[in-house]
Design a protein around this motif. Structure first.
Motif, PDB file in Angstrom:
ATOM      1  N   THR A  91       3.512  -9.337 -15.515  1.00 14.00           N
ATOM      2  CA  THR A  91       2.419  -9.366 -14.536  1.00 14.00           C
ATOM      3  C   THR A  91       3.031  -9.357 -13.145  1.00 14.00           C
ATOM      4  O   THR A  91       3.789 -10.258 -12.794  1.00 14.00           O
ATOM      5  CB  THR A  91       1.565 -10.638 -14.713  1.00 14.00           C
ATOM      6  N   TYR A  92       2.700  -8.335 -12.354  1.00 13.58           N
ATOM      7  CA  TYR A  92       3.267  -8.188 -11.021  1.00 13.58           C
ATOM      8  C   TYR A  92       2.168  -8.282  -9.978  1.00 13.58           C
ATOM      9  O   TYR A  92       1.089  -7.727 -10.146  1.00 13.58           O
ATOM     10  CB  TYR A  92       4.010  -6.850 -10.895  1.00 13.58           C
ATOM     11  N   LYS A  93       2.447  -9.022  -8.912  1.00 15.11           N
ATOM     12  CA  LYS A  93       1.510  -9.203  -7.801  1.00 15.11           C
ATOM     13  C   LYS A  93       2.247  -8.865  -6.517  1.00 15.11           C
ATOM     14  O   LYS A  93       3.473  -8.930  -6.460  1.00 15.11           O
ATOM     15  CB  LYS A  93       1.028 -10.658  -7.721  1.00 15.11           C
ATOM     16  N   ALA A  94       1.485  -8.538  -5.480  1.00 13.01           N
ATOM     17  CA  ALA A  94       2.108  -8.266  -4.185  1.00 13.01           C
ATOM     18  C   ALA A  94       1.227  -8.831  -3.080  1.00 13.01           C
ATOM     19  O   ALA A  94       0.003  -8.859  -3.184  1.00 13.01           O
ATOM     20  CB  ALA A  94       2.322  -6.774  -3.997  1.00 13.01           C
ATOM     21  N   PHE A  95       1.892  -9.295  -2.018  1.00 12.73           N
ATOM     22  CA  PHE A  95       1.218  -9.926  -0.898  1.00 12.73           C
ATOM     23  C   PHE A  95       1.918  -9.529   0.396  1.00 12.73           C
ATOM     24  O   PHE A  95       3.078  -9.147   0.394  1.00 12.73           O
ATOM     25  CB  PHE A  95       1.274 -11.458  -1.032  1.00 12.73           C
ATOM     26  N   SER A  96       1.191  -9.691   1.489  1.00 11.26           N
ATOM     27  CA  SER A  96       1.801  -9.495   2.796  1.00 11.26           C
ATOM     28  C   SER A  96       2.933 -10.503   2.952  1.00 11.26           C
ATOM     29  O   SER A  96       2.830 -11.645   2.507  1.00 11.26           O
ATOM     30  CB  SER A  96       0.768  -9.721   3.898  1.00 11.26           C
ATOM     31  N   THR A 136      -3.384 -22.354   6.681  1.00 10.37           N
ATOM     32  CA  THR A 136      -4.640 -22.742   6.041  1.00 10.37           C
ATOM     33  C   THR A 136      -5.266 -21.578   5.274  1.00 10.37           C
ATOM     34  O   THR A 136      -6.256 -21.764   4.586  1.00 10.37           O
ATOM     35  CB  THR A 136      -5.661 -23.239   7.094  1.00 10.37           C
ATOM     36  N   LYS A 137      -4.671 -20.403   5.385  1.00  9.03           N
ATOM     37  CA  LYS A 137      -5.190 -19.197   4.751  1.00  9.03           C
ATOM     38  C   LYS A 137      -4.078 -18.573   3.917  1.00  9.03           C
ATOM     39  O   LYS A 137      -2.931 -18.519   4.346  1.00  9.03           O
ATOM     40  CB  LYS A 137      -5.650 -18.238   5.859  1.00  9.03           C
ATOM     41  N   GLY A 138      -4.415 -18.081   2.732  1.00  5.82           N
ATOM     42  CA  GLY A 138      -3.431 -17.478   1.838  1.00  5.82           C
ATOM     43  C   GLY A 138      -2.897 -16.150   2.349  1.00  5.82           C
ATOM     44  O   GLY A 138      -3.444 -15.552   3.281  1.00  5.82           O
ATOM     45  N   LEU A 139      -1.814 -15.694   1.716  1.00  4.36           N
ATOM     46  CA  LEU A 139      -1.240 -14.400   2.062  1.00  4.36           C
ATOM     47  C   LEU A 139      -2.184 -13.284   1.619  1.00  4.36           C
ATOM     48  O   LEU A 139      -2.768 -13.345   0.538  1.00  4.36           O
ATOM     49  CB  LEU A 139       0.120 -14.210   1.373  1.00  4.36           C
ATOM     50  N   ALA A 140      -2.303 -12.262   2.440  1.00  4.51           N
ATOM     51  CA  ALA A 140      -3.174 -11.129   2.119  1.00  4.51           C
ATOM     52  C   ALA A 140      -2.582 -10.344   0.952  1.00  4.51           C
ATOM     53  O   ALA A 140      -1.371 -10.130   0.884  1.00  4.51           O
ATOM     54  CB  ALA A 140      -3.313 -10.214   3.333  1.00  4.51           C
ATOM     55  N   PRO A 141      -3.435  -9.916   0.015  1.00  6.44           N
ATOM     56  CA  PRO A 141      -2.934  -9.099  -1.092  1.00  6.44           C
ATOM     57  C   PRO A 141      -2.452  -7.752  -0.580  1.00  6.44           C
ATOM     58  O   PRO A 141      -2.934  -7.250   0.427  1.00  6.44           O
ATOM     59  CB  PRO A 141      -4.136  -8.930  -2.006  1.00  6.44           C
ATOM     60  N   ALA A 142      -1.492  -7.173  -1.271  1.00 10.67           N
ATOM     61  CA  ALA A 142      -0.987  -5.837  -0.963  1.00 10.67           C
ATOM     62  C   ALA A 142      -1.114  -5.006  -2.238  1.00 10.67           C
ATOM     63  O   ALA A 142      -1.368  -5.547  -3.317  1.00 10.67           O
ATOM     64  CB  ALA A 142       0.467  -5.917  -0.496  1.00 10.67           C
ATOM     65  N   ARG A 143      -0.928  -3.706  -2.138  1.00  9.64           N
ATOM     66  CA  ARG A 143      -1.128  -2.828  -3.283  1.00  9.64           C
ATOM     67  C   ARG A 143       0.196  -2.255  -3.779  1.00  9.64           C
ATOM     68  O   ARG A 143       0.966  -1.718  -3.005  1.00  9.64           O
ATOM     69  CB  ARG A 143      -2.067  -1.694  -2.913  1.00  9.64           C
ATOM     70  N   ILE A 144       0.403  -2.381  -5.080  1.00 10.12           N
ATOM     71  CA  ILE A 144       1.548  -1.770  -5.738  1.00 10.12           C
ATOM     72  C   ILE A 144       1.062  -1.071  -7.001  1.00 10.12           C
ATOM     73  O   ILE A 144      -0.048  -1.321  -7.472  1.00 10.12           O
ATOM     74  CB  ILE A 144       2.641  -2.796  -6.112  1.00 10.12           C
ATOM     75  N   SER A 145       1.909  -0.213  -7.537  1.00 13.64           N
ATOM     76  CA  SER A 145       1.665   0.348  -8.860  1.00 13.64           C
ATOM     77  C   SER A 145       2.936   0.160  -9.666  1.00 13.64           C
ATOM     78  O   SER A 145       4.037   0.168  -9.121  1.00 13.64           O
ATOM     79  CB  SER A 145       1.278   1.828  -8.773  1.00 13.64           C
ATOM     80  N   VAL A 146       2.755  -0.060 -10.963  1.00 11.54           N
ATOM     81  CA  VAL A 146       3.888  -0.237 -11.852  1.00 11.54           C
ATOM     82  C   VAL A 146       3.753   0.799 -12.955  1.00 11.54           C
ATOM     83  O   VAL A 146       2.729   0.891 -13.625  1.00 11.54           O
ATOM     84  CB  VAL A 146       3.914  -1.663 -12.463  1.00 11.54           C
ATOM     85  N   SER A 147       4.796   1.601 -13.111  1.00 12.81           N
ATOM     86  CA  SER A 147       4.808   2.611 -14.164  1.00 12.81           C
ATOM     87  C   SER A 147       6.151   2.515 -14.870  1.00 12.81           C
ATOM     88  O   SER A 147       7.196   2.743 -14.244  1.00 12.81           O
ATOM     89  CB  SER A 147       4.612   4.002 -13.558  1.00 12.81           C
ATOM     90  N   GLY A 148       6.108   2.133 -16.134  1.00 13.24           N
ATOM     91  CA  GLY A 148       7.363   1.914 -16.841  1.00 13.24           C
ATOM     92  C   GLY A 148       8.107   0.793 -16.166  1.00 13.24           C
ATOM     93  O   GLY A 148       7.602  -0.305 -16.014  1.00 13.24           O
ATOM     94  N   ASP A 149       9.313   1.090 -15.668  1.00 12.83           N
ATOM     95  CA  ASP A 149      10.125   0.082 -15.001  1.00 12.83           C
ATOM     96  C   ASP A 149      10.099   0.235 -13.470  1.00 12.83           C
ATOM     97  O   ASP A 149      10.778  -0.471 -12.767  1.00 12.83           O
ATOM     98  CB  ASP A 149      11.577   0.179 -15.514  1.00 12.83           C
ATOM     99  N   ASP A 150       9.281   1.177 -12.959  1.00 14.43           N
ATOM    100  CA  ASP A 150       9.233   1.438 -11.515  1.00 14.43           C
ATOM    101  C   ASP A 150       8.090   0.729 -10.842  1.00 14.43           C
ATOM    102  O   ASP A 150       6.943   0.811 -11.274  1.00 14.43           O
ATOM    103  CB  ASP A 150       9.105   2.946 -11.258  1.00 14.43           C
ATOM    104  N   ILE A 151       8.411   0.029  -9.735  1.00 14.17           N
ATOM    105  CA  ILE A 151       7.386  -0.608  -8.909  1.00 14.17           C
ATOM    106  C   ILE A 151       7.367   0.150  -7.587  1.00 14.17           C
ATOM    107  O   ILE A 151       8.402   0.343  -6.948  1.00 14.17           O
ATOM    108  CB  ILE A 151       7.705  -2.100  -8.673  1.00 14.17           C
ATOM    109  N   ARG A 152       6.168   0.590  -7.206  1.00 13.08           N
ATOM    110  CA  ARG A 152       5.999   1.398  -5.986  1.00 13.08           C
ATOM    111  C   ARG A 152       4.876   0.830  -5.138  1.00 13.08           C
ATOM    112  O   ARG A 152       3.944   0.226  -5.649  1.00 13.08           O
ATOM    113  CB  ARG A 152       5.626   2.840  -6.339  1.00 13.08           C
ATOM    114  N   LEU A 153       4.962   1.097  -3.844  1.00 10.92           N
ATOM    115  CA  LEU A 153       3.819   0.824  -2.973  1.00 10.92           C
ATOM    116  C   LEU A 153       2.714   1.761  -3.408  1.00 10.92           C
ATOM    117  O   LEU A 153       2.957   2.938  -3.692  1.00 10.92           O
ATOM    118  CB  LEU A 153       4.170   1.092  -1.510  1.00 10.92           C
TER     119      LEU A 153
END
Length: 154
Positions: A91-96, A136-153
């Motif tokens: 499970t991969y997540k991304a944030f500012s 007081t505010k969480g980090l903004a979510p960012a967008r990534i894609s995961v395909s196989g072993d590659d993580i990309r913006l």
């Protein structure tokens, strides 16, 4: 004799300068996030959504291999202004990577927390929420894609 200054201010006031610097910084951050630079930085999935190996391998700047992101931790991609985490296996997540307290770049990831070195704010690797202030505010979510072993913006 008057106590007012006899030298009128010729330049902009402090508030104008601070606003202009903030706007320039925001523009630079947005430009950097959209650049095609291959340096190590990551984006996040949809507003806290999970990116998995089922994502398409479409465009986007290559950031890392999935194996480069430790389970329960993550990696900061300063050149792209993002943090990519792997809260649980696969499970991969991304944030500012910009702290919401005063805009410092987060500096490390330890013990399941993304840590800002400026004032000690800590954010969860799972959802970017604040776990320790002064933020007081969480980090903004960012967008990534995961395909196989590659993580990309995304």
């Amino acid at each position: 004799m008057s106590s007012a200054s006899s030298h009128p201010s010729a330049g902009p006031d402090r508030r104008t300068v601070v606003a202009a610097v903030g706007a320039a910084g925001l523009a630079a951050a947005l430009t950097a996030c959209g650049s095609g630079d291959d340096s190590s930085d990551a984006g996040s999935a949809d507003a806290g959504a999970t990116a998995t190996g089922a994502a398409s391998d479409g465009g986007g700047t290559a950031l890392a291999k999935a194996a480069d992101i430790p389970e329960g931790g993550g990696r900061i991609f300063k050149d792209h202004g993002v943090v990519v985490t792997q809260p649980t296996a696969g499970t991969y997540k991304a944030f500012s990577a910009e702290c919401t307290h005063q805009g410092c770049a987060v500096g490390s990831i330890a013990g399941g927390m993304i840590v800002c070195p400026c004032h000690g704010s800590e954010f969860s690797v799972t959802d970017g929420s604040v776990k320790k202030g002064p933020a007081t505010k969480g980090l903004a979510p960012a967008r990534i894609s995961v395909s196989g072993d590659d993580i990309r913006l995304a």
